[in-house]
Design a protein around this motif. Structure first.
Motif, PDB file in Angstrom:
ATOM      1  N   ARG A  66     127.133  38.083  59.920  1.00 14.20           N
ATOM      2  CA  ARG A  66     127.932  38.042  61.155  1.00 14.20           C
ATOM      3  C   ARG A  66     129.319  37.468  60.880  1.00 14.20           C
ATOM      4  NH1 ARG A  66     126.867  37.732  66.635  1.00 14.20           N
ATOM      5  NH2 ARG A  66     124.652  38.092  66.323  1.00 14.20           N
ATOM      6  N   SER A  67     129.380  36.376  60.145  1.00  9.73           N
ATOM      7  CA  SER A  67     130.667  35.734  59.839  1.00  9.73           C
ATOM      8  C   SER A  67     131.567  36.639  59.006  1.00  9.73           C
ATOM      9  CB  SER A  67     130.450  34.419  59.087  1.00  9.73           C
ATOM     10  OG  SER A  67     129.883  33.465  59.920  1.00  9.73           O
ATOM     11  N   GLU A  68     130.995  37.249  57.966  1.00  5.89           N
ATOM     12  CA  GLU A  68     131.793  38.118  57.096  1.00  5.89           C
ATOM     13  C   GLU A  68     132.348  39.312  57.863  1.00  5.89           C
ATOM     14  OE1 GLU A  68     131.320  41.017  53.215  1.00  5.89           O
ATOM     15  OE2 GLU A  68     129.961  39.309  53.394  1.00  5.89           O
ATOM     16  N   ILE A  69     131.504  39.965  58.634  1.00 11.19           N
ATOM     17  CA  ILE A  69     131.940  41.151  59.383  1.00 11.19           C
ATOM     18  C   ILE A  69     133.008  40.778  60.395  1.00 11.19           C
ATOM     19  CG2 ILE A  69     131.185  42.914  61.025  1.00 11.19           C
ATOM     20  CD1 ILE A  69     128.393  42.723  59.531  1.00 11.19           C
ATOM     21  N   THR A  70     132.775  39.707  61.135  1.00 10.18           N
ATOM     22  CA  THR A  70     133.731  39.277  62.153  1.00 10.18           C
ATOM     23  C   THR A  70     135.065  38.909  61.527  1.00 10.18           C
ATOM     24  OG1 THR A  70     131.916  38.469  63.542  1.00 10.18           O
ATOM     25  CG2 THR A  70     134.132  37.644  64.035  1.00 10.18           C
ATOM     26  N   GLU A  71     135.016  38.155  60.441  1.00 13.26           N
ATOM     27  CA  GLU A  71     136.252  37.746  59.761  1.00 13.26           C
ATOM     28  C   GLU A  71     137.040  38.967  59.288  1.00 13.26           C
ATOM     29  OE1 GLU A  71     137.331  35.740  55.510  1.00 13.26           O
ATOM     30  OE2 GLU A  71     135.806  34.714  56.709  1.00 13.26           O
ATOM     31  N   GLN A  72     136.355  39.942  58.734  1.00 10.88           N
ATOM     32  CA  GLN A  72     137.067  41.100  58.218  1.00 10.88           C
ATOM     33  C   GLN A  72     137.619  41.978  59.340  1.00 10.88           C
ATOM     34  OE1 GLN A  72     134.844  42.941  55.030  1.00 10.88           O
ATOM     35  NE2 GLN A  72     134.807  41.031  53.897  1.00 10.88           N
ATOM     36  N   LEU A  73     136.841  42.172  60.402  1.00 11.48           N
ATOM     37  CA  LEU A  73     137.348  42.984  61.508  1.00 11.48           C
ATOM     38  C   LEU A  73     138.522  42.312  62.212  1.00 11.48           C
ATOM     39  CD1 LEU A  73     134.116  44.496  63.060  1.00 11.48           C
ATOM     40  CD2 LEU A  73     135.889  45.679  61.776  1.00 11.48           C
ATOM     41  N   LEU A  74     138.586  40.989  62.165  1.00 11.92           N
ATOM     42  CA  LEU A  74     139.690  40.272  62.795  1.00 11.92           C
ATOM     43  C   LEU A  74     140.794  39.918  61.802  1.00 11.92           C
ATOM     44  CD1 LEU A  74     137.699  37.959  65.242  1.00 11.92           C
ATOM     45  CD2 LEU A  74     138.935  40.083  65.768  1.00 11.92           C
ATOM     46  N   HIS A  75     140.808  40.594  60.669  1.00 11.21           N
ATOM     47  CA  HIS A  75     141.853  40.410  59.655  1.00 11.21           C
ATOM     48  C   HIS A  75     143.208  40.768  60.267  1.00 11.21           C
ATOM     49  CE1 HIS A  75     143.707  40.462  55.689  1.00 11.21           C
ATOM     50  NE2 HIS A  75     144.205  41.648  55.974  1.00 11.21           N
ATOM     51  N   VAL A  76     144.143  39.842  60.232  1.00 14.64           N
ATOM     52  CA  VAL A  76     145.430  40.058  60.913  1.00 14.64           C
ATOM     53  C   VAL A  76     146.440  40.840  60.093  1.00 14.64           C
ATOM     54  CG1 VAL A  76     145.189  38.021  62.370  1.00 14.64           C
ATOM     55  CG2 VAL A  76     146.356  37.819  60.170  1.00 14.64           C
ATOM     56  N   GLY A  77     146.239  40.906  58.781  1.00 22.19           N
ATOM     57  CA  GLY A  77     147.226  41.582  57.957  1.00 22.19           C
ATOM     58  C   GLY A  77     148.452  40.704  57.750  1.00 22.19           C
ATOM     59  N   ASP A  78     149.588  41.346  57.511  1.00 23.75           N
ATOM     60  CA  ASP A  78     150.849  40.619  57.367  1.00 23.75           C
ATOM     61  C   ASP A  78     151.970  41.482  57.921  1.00 23.75           C
ATOM     62  OD1 ASP A  78     151.628  42.495  55.403  1.00 23.75           O
ATOM     63  OD2 ASP A  78     151.066  41.189  53.750  1.00 23.75           O
ATOM     64  N   GLY A  79     153.195  41.184  57.612  1.00 28.59           N
ATOM     65  CA  GLY A  79     154.328  41.924  58.151  1.00 28.59           C
ATOM     66  C   GLY A  79     154.360  43.397  57.777  1.00 28.59           C
ATOM     67  N   GLY A  80     153.661  43.776  56.698  1.00 33.13           N
ATOM     68  CA  GLY A  80     153.698  45.156  56.239  1.00 33.13           C
ATOM     69  C   GLY A  80     152.506  46.004  56.654  1.00 33.13           C
ATOM     70  N   TYR A  81     151.471  45.367  57.169  1.00 29.98           N
ATOM     71  CA  TYR A  81     150.283  46.121  57.591  1.00 29.98           C
ATOM     72  C   TYR A  81     149.446  45.251  58.521  1.00 29.98           C
ATOM     73  CZ  TYR A  81     147.005  43.335  54.883  1.00 29.98           C
ATOM     74  OH  TYR A  81     146.235  42.310  54.414  1.00 29.98           O
ATOM     75  N   GLY A  82     148.589  45.879  59.257  1.00 29.29           N
ATOM     76  CA  GLY A  82     147.623  45.152  60.070  1.00 29.29           C
ATOM     77  C   GLY A  82     147.469  45.735  61.455  1.00 29.29           C
ATOM     78  N   PRO A  83     146.426  45.307  62.164  1.00 27.87           N
ATOM     79  CA  PRO A  83     146.196  45.800  63.521  1.00 27.87           C
ATOM     80  C   PRO A  83     147.320  45.360  64.456  1.00 27.87           C
ATOM     81  CG  PRO A  83     144.369  44.403  62.766  1.00 27.87           C
ATOM     82  CD  PRO A  83     145.429  44.351  61.737  1.00 27.87           C
ATOM     83  N   LEU A  84     147.620  46.203  65.412  1.00 32.62           N
ATOM     84  CA  LEU A  84     148.639  45.875  66.407  1.00 32.62           C
ATOM     85  C   LEU A  84     148.026  45.045  67.519  1.00 32.62           C
ATOM     86  CD1 LEU A  84     150.382  49.362  66.657  1.00 32.62           C
ATOM     87  CD2 LEU A  84     151.178  47.343  65.403  1.00 32.62           C
ATOM     88  N   ASP A  85     148.720  43.997  67.930  1.00 30.30           N
ATOM     89  CA  ASP A  85     148.332  43.212  69.102  1.00 30.30           C
ATOM     90  C   ASP A  85     146.909  42.676  69.027  1.00 30.30           C
ATOM     91  OD1 ASP A  85     149.816  42.315  71.181  1.00 30.30           O
ATOM     92  OD2 ASP A  85     149.586  44.124  72.406  1.00 30.30           O
ATOM     93  N   LEU A  86     146.493  42.219  67.866  1.00 35.34           N
ATOM     94  CA  LEU A  86     145.113  41.782  67.652  1.00 35.34           C
ATOM     95  C   LEU A  86     144.710  40.650  68.597  1.00 35.34           C
ATOM     96  CD1 LEU A  86     142.566  42.203  65.949  1.00 35.34           C
ATOM     97  CD2 LEU A  86     143.477  40.520  64.342  1.00 35.34           C
ATOM     98  N   THR A  87     145.596  39.722  68.843  1.00 27.86           N
ATOM     99  CA  THR A  87     145.267  38.593  69.720  1.00 27.86           C
ATOM    100  C   THR A  87     144.867  39.067  71.108  1.00 27.86           C
ATOM    101  OG1 THR A  87     146.775  37.174  68.465  1.00 27.86           O
ATOM    102  CG2 THR A  87     146.116  36.414  70.648  1.00 27.86           C
ATOM    103  N   ALA A  88     145.579  40.022  71.636  1.00 32.51           N
ATOM    104  CA  ALA A  88     145.287  40.522  72.979  1.00 32.51           C
ATOM    105  C   ALA A  88     143.982  41.308  73.026  1.00 32.51           C
ATOM    106  CB  ALA A  88     146.437  41.401  73.468  1.00 32.51           C
TER     107      ALA A  88
END
Length: 149
Positions: A66-88
């Motif tokens: 559960r921890s590993e999956i959640t951590e990876q799905l909530l990976h924020v990325g950095d300035g060059g890549y990543g999910p948009l608006d993850l916090t929201a």
């Protein structure tokens, strides 16, 4: 023209949509339930149609998975890549993730094995990936996910 239909659950499709981003896509899939008559490699070959080679395996608890999956799905990325608006989107992502954990009966599993593939991955992992063989009540579910650019 070839028309392909995606038969994955609405929860998985919504998760992937919420995780779309700048130079970033997520892929999640479940396979099963299956009986335990095949080895994990045989079941993967049958399920994804790729010749697979498992690079390694380790037993984990439901909490660790559960921890590993959640951590990876909530990976924020950095300035060059990543999910948009993850916090929201975080609360909806976590709600969908709970539905996914319930579907694969993660918390009722008698055995959970984390594994990785050296050949035959059904997606193209770049930033992260996870794969779990979840067994309980004489059945097997396989839960996999990854992200790429």
């Amino acid at each position: 023209m070839r028309i392909a239909q995606d038969f994955r659950s609405d929860e998985i499709l919504r998760l992937e949509h919420l995780l779309e981003g700048f130079n970033y896509t997520a892929w999640v899939n479940t396979y099963g339930p299956f009986d335990l008559s095949r080895t994990l490699e045989e079941q993967l070959f049958h399920s994804i149609g790729n010749e697979v080679i498992i690079g390694g395996q380790s037993c984990v608890t439901a909490s660790e998975a559960r921890s590993e999956i959640t951590e990876q799905l909530l990976h924020v990325g950095d300035g060059g890549y990543g999910p948009l608006d993850l916090t929201a989107k975080r609360l909806e992502i976590l709600t969908l993730l709970e539905a996914l954990f319930t579907y694969v009966q993660l918390d009722q599993a008698s055995a959970i094995t984390s594994f990785w593939l050296t050949k035959g991955h059904p997606a193209y992992p770049v930033f992260w990936d996870f794969s779990f063989d979840i067994q309980g009540h004489g059945k097997r579910w396989i839960l996999m996910g990854s992200s790429s650019d």
